[in-house]
Design an enzyme around this catalytic site. Sequence first.
Site, PDB file in Angstrom:
ATOM      1  N   GLY A 158      12.703  -2.289   1.168  1.00 19.51           N
ATOM      2  CA  GLY A 158      14.031  -2.568   0.648  1.00 19.51           C
ATOM      3  C   GLY A 158      14.111  -3.622  -0.424  1.00 19.51           C
ATOM      4  O   GLY A 158      15.198  -3.880  -0.948  1.00 19.51           O
ATOM      5  N   VAL A 159      12.997  -4.261  -0.776  1.00 16.43           N
ATOM      6  CA  VAL A 159      13.020  -5.306  -1.804  1.00 16.43           C
ATOM      7  C   VAL A 159      13.150  -4.638  -3.169  1.00 16.43           C
ATOM      8  O   VAL A 159      12.290  -3.852  -3.570  1.00 16.43           O
ATOM      9  CB  VAL A 159      11.743  -6.166  -1.750  1.00 16.43           C
ATOM     10  CG1 VAL A 159      11.743  -7.195  -2.875  1.00 16.43           C
ATOM     11  CG2 VAL A 159      11.613  -6.849  -0.396  1.00 16.43           C
ATOM     12  N   ARG A 160      14.226  -4.955  -3.878  1.00 11.94           N
ATOM     13  CA  ARG A 160      14.486  -4.308  -5.161  1.00 11.94           C
ATOM     14  C   ARG A 160      14.783  -5.286  -6.294  1.00 11.94           C
ATOM     15  O   ARG A 160      14.723  -4.901  -7.457  1.00 11.94           O
ATOM     16  CB  ARG A 160      15.686  -3.348  -5.030  1.00 11.94           C
ATOM     17  CG  ARG A 160      15.463  -2.217  -4.032  1.00 11.94           C
ATOM     18  CD  ARG A 160      14.386  -1.248  -4.481  1.00 11.94           C
ATOM     19  NE  ARG A 160      14.189  -0.151  -3.548  1.00 11.94           N
ATOM     20  CZ  ARG A 160      13.276  -0.125  -2.563  1.00 11.94           C
ATOM     21  NH1 ARG A 160      12.472  -1.188  -2.397  1.00 11.94           N
ATOM     22  NH2 ARG A 160      13.150   0.913  -1.775  1.00 11.94           N
TER      23      ARG A 160
ATOM     24  N   THR B 203      -2.585  -1.105   9.577  1.00 12.07           N
ATOM     25  CA  THR B 203      -1.287  -0.506   9.869  1.00 12.07           C
ATOM     26  C   THR B 203      -1.225  -0.131  11.343  1.00 12.07           C
ATOM     27  O   THR B 203      -2.027   0.662  11.824  1.00 12.07           O
ATOM     28  CB  THR B 203      -1.059   0.726   8.984  1.00 12.07           C
ATOM     29  OG1 THR B 203      -1.021   0.312   7.613  1.00 12.07           O
ATOM     30  CG2 THR B 203       0.252   1.419   9.335  1.00 12.07           C
TER      31      THR B 203
ATOM     32  N   PRO C   2       0.829  -1.209   0.000  1.00  9.17           N
ATOM     33  CA  PRO C   2       0.000   0.000   0.000  1.00  9.17           C
ATOM     34  C   PRO C   2       0.861   1.256   0.000  1.00  9.17           C
ATOM     35  O   PRO C   2       1.683   1.463   0.890  1.00  9.17           O
ATOM     36  CB  PRO C   2      -0.802  -0.123   1.305  1.00  9.17           C
ATOM     37  CG  PRO C   2       0.051  -0.975   2.196  1.00  9.17           C
ATOM     38  CD  PRO C   2       0.765  -1.932   1.283  1.00  9.17           C
TER      39      PRO C   2
ATOM     40  N   SER D 243      -4.220   1.494  -0.592  1.00  6.77           N
ATOM     41  CA  SER D 243      -4.020   2.392   0.539  1.00  6.77           C
ATOM     42  C   SER D 243      -5.288   3.144   0.901  1.00  6.77           C
ATOM     43  O   SER D 243      -6.097   3.509   0.038  1.00  6.77           O
ATOM     44  CB  SER D 243      -2.918   3.395   0.188  1.00  6.77           C
ATOM     45  OG  SER D 243      -2.808   4.411   1.162  1.00  6.77           O
TER      46      SER D 243
ATOM     47  N   TYR E 153      -5.842   2.365   8.447  1.00  9.52           N
ATOM     48  CA  TYR E 153      -5.337   2.912   9.698  1.00  9.52           C
ATOM     49  C   TYR E 153      -6.477   2.845  10.720  1.00  9.52           C
ATOM     50  O   TYR E 153      -7.579   3.324  10.435  1.00  9.52           O
ATOM     51  CB  TYR E 153      -4.917   4.377   9.529  1.00  9.52           C
ATOM     52  CG  TYR E 153      -3.674   4.584   8.712  1.00  9.52           C
ATOM     53  CD1 TYR E 153      -2.414   4.457   9.286  1.00  9.52           C
ATOM     54  CD2 TYR E 153      -3.761   4.930   7.364  1.00  9.52           C
ATOM     55  CE1 TYR E 153      -1.262   4.672   8.527  1.00  9.52           C
ATOM     56  CE2 TYR E 153      -2.619   5.140   6.599  1.00  9.52           C
ATOM     57  CZ  TYR E 153      -1.375   5.007   7.195  1.00  9.52           C
ATOM     58  OH  TYR E 153      -0.241   5.208   6.450  1.00  9.52           O
TER      59      TYR E 153
ATOM     60  N   GLY F  97       6.909  -1.578  -2.704  1.00  5.45           N
ATOM     61  CA  GLY F  97       6.232  -0.292  -2.666  1.00  5.45           C
ATOM     62  C   GLY F  97       6.827   0.733  -3.610  1.00  5.45           C
ATOM     63  O   GLY F  97       6.313   0.956  -4.710  1.00  5.45           O
ATOM     64  N   ARG F  98       7.931   1.362  -3.212  1.00  3.57           N
ATOM     65  CA  ARG F  98       8.483   2.459  -4.012  1.00  3.57           C
ATOM     66  C   ARG F  98       8.767   2.068  -5.467  1.00  3.57           C
ATOM     67  O   ARG F  98       8.455   2.843  -6.376  1.00  3.57           O
ATOM     68  CB  ARG F  98       9.756   2.998  -3.354  1.00  3.57           C
ATOM     69  CG  ARG F  98       9.499   3.853  -2.121  1.00  3.57           C
ATOM     70  CD  ARG F  98      10.794   4.429  -1.570  1.00  3.57           C
ATOM     71  NE  ARG F  98      10.580   5.275  -0.413  1.00  3.57           N
ATOM     72  CZ  ARG F  98      10.559   4.835   0.855  1.00  3.57           C
ATOM     73  NH1 ARG F  98      10.734   3.537   1.103  1.00  3.57           N
ATOM     74  NH2 ARG F  98      10.355   5.671   1.850  1.00  3.57           N
TER      75      ARG F  98
ATOM     76  N   LYS G 221       0.221  -4.792   9.841  1.00  6.41           N
ATOM     77  CA  LYS G 221       1.380  -4.277   9.121  1.00  6.41           C
ATOM     78  C   LYS G 221       2.144  -3.313  10.028  1.00  6.41           C
ATOM     79  O   LYS G 221       1.576  -2.352  10.540  1.00  6.41           O
ATOM     80  CB  LYS G 221       0.933  -3.548   7.854  1.00  6.41           C
ATOM     81  CG  LYS G 221       2.084  -2.987   7.012  1.00  6.41           C
ATOM     82  CD  LYS G 221       1.537  -2.320   5.759  1.00  6.41           C
ATOM     83  CE  LYS G 221       2.657  -1.832   4.854  1.00  6.41           C
ATOM     84  NZ  LYS G 221       3.414  -0.713   5.459  1.00  6.41           N
TER      85      LYS G 221
ATOM     86  N   ARG H  91       9.517   5.424   7.021  1.00  4.97           N
ATOM     87  CA  ARG H  91       8.801   6.696   7.038  1.00  4.97           C
ATOM     88  C   ARG H  91       8.189   7.046   8.394  1.00  4.97           C
ATOM     89  O   ARG H  91       7.538   8.074   8.524  1.00  4.97           O
ATOM     90  CB  ARG H  91       7.698   6.673   5.967  1.00  4.97           C
ATOM     91  CG  ARG H  91       8.241   6.563   4.567  1.00  4.97           C
ATOM     92  CD  ARG H  91       7.169   6.202   3.554  1.00  4.97           C
ATOM     93  NE  ARG H  91       6.195   7.257   3.318  1.00  4.97           N
ATOM     94  CZ  ARG H  91       6.390   8.295   2.509  1.00  4.97           C
ATOM     95  NH1 ARG H  91       7.545   8.438   1.854  1.00  4.97           N
ATOM     96  NH2 ARG H  91       5.448   9.197   2.319  1.00  4.97           N
TER      97      ARG H  91
ATOM     98  N   HIS I 289       7.386   0.687   7.769  1.00  2.00           N
ATOM     99  CA  HIS I 289       6.704   1.731   6.999  1.00  2.00           C
ATOM    100  C   HIS I 289       7.651   2.338   5.961  1.00  2.00           C
ATOM    101  O   HIS I 289       7.597   3.532   5.661  1.00  2.00           O
ATOM    102  CB  HIS I 289       6.176   2.819   7.937  1.00  2.00           C
ATOM    103  CG  HIS I 289       4.871   3.417   7.512  1.00  2.00           C
ATOM    104  ND1 HIS I 289       3.682   3.148   8.146  1.00  2.00           N
ATOM    105  CD2 HIS I 289       4.559   4.291   6.527  1.00  2.00           C
ATOM    106  CE1 HIS I 289       2.700   3.827   7.579  1.00  2.00           C
ATOM    107  NE2 HIS I 289       3.212   4.522   6.583  1.00  2.00           N
TER     108      HIS I 289
END
Length: 341
Positions: free
Chosen positions: A273-275, A154, A77, A106, A128, A294-295, A218, A245, A242
């Site tokens: 961090g999974v890339r 979350t 999300p 999200s 949330y 995510g990112r 989460k 963040r 998160h």
Amino acid sequence: MTPRAMTATADRAQAVLDPVYWDYFAGGAGDERTLRANEEAYARRRIVPRVLRGVGERDLRTTLFGTELTLPVLIAPTAFHRLAHPEGEAGTAAAAAGAGTVMVVSSAATQPIEEIAATGAALWFQLYPQPDAAFQEHLIRRAERAGCRALVVTVDSPVFGLRDRDSRHGFTELPAGYACENMRDAAGRVRDIAMDAALSWDHVDRIRAATDLPILLKGVLHPGDAELAAAHGVAGLIVSNHGGRQLDGAIAALDALPAVAAATALPVLVDGGVRRGTDVLVALALGATAVLIGRPVVYALATGGRRGVRELLETVRTELDHVLALAGARRPADLTPDLVA
């Protein structure tokens, strides 16, 4: 998208995004130590492959709460997809549907859950906990009606993280024409996402009593919280900080994963961090049932819309299939901690 292109996606996204929005998506809390630590935790690990195992054709499928995924990678999300690309969350969901995986929508999506669900994607809804119990139940019912298959609650946000990049830009609200569409109440008014410093297991119990959907927590990093979760009717956990963040200085998600996984029989997922496909393999070997990205999804959306997201997911699939073969495993379930040093 080749593996090299996947690595460069963030640079291309930075080039096309408004600098304010780039910093929102890319940034973390405080000095961003935890943000960096998430990726560094994967960089520290090395794979110790087994050989001569005759793995043959690999099978990446996994099943979570009754939904079969074609690979153990979900879309995490993340907020405000329309700031990245006009196709928004619906574009991301269409890519998830095409790839045969789940998108976690999200609460801060810029398109309504009903529009996102119309893509046919398998969806979970991120929530949330809200101090207004009636409004919270309204959100849950809306997710249920849209066909969401699980709730992702979350729990790492009793207060809002201090994000220096956003503060420097004065980015405190969406521009005109955008809204957190999933935060509309029964009258159609958009509510603020309320953080609640009194957040406790009682909130989880109230959510559990309000729905029959599976609930995942989460934001779990401590094994003690993993031990408590099952007693409160939780169906699964997501080890997460998160994306760096919230609490700067928090442990990297991958570093927290083994102890959390050892503390519970519940399915444990991980994000942050999974890339690469190798990162997925490492996380699975250390106890994750699946990972969330995510990112990189937002960056792929920014640079290529739904097609960019689909290419990202297919790149991860190709990489994971390849490294499974090289590590001597046929299925994700074959991966064990001794394969990681």
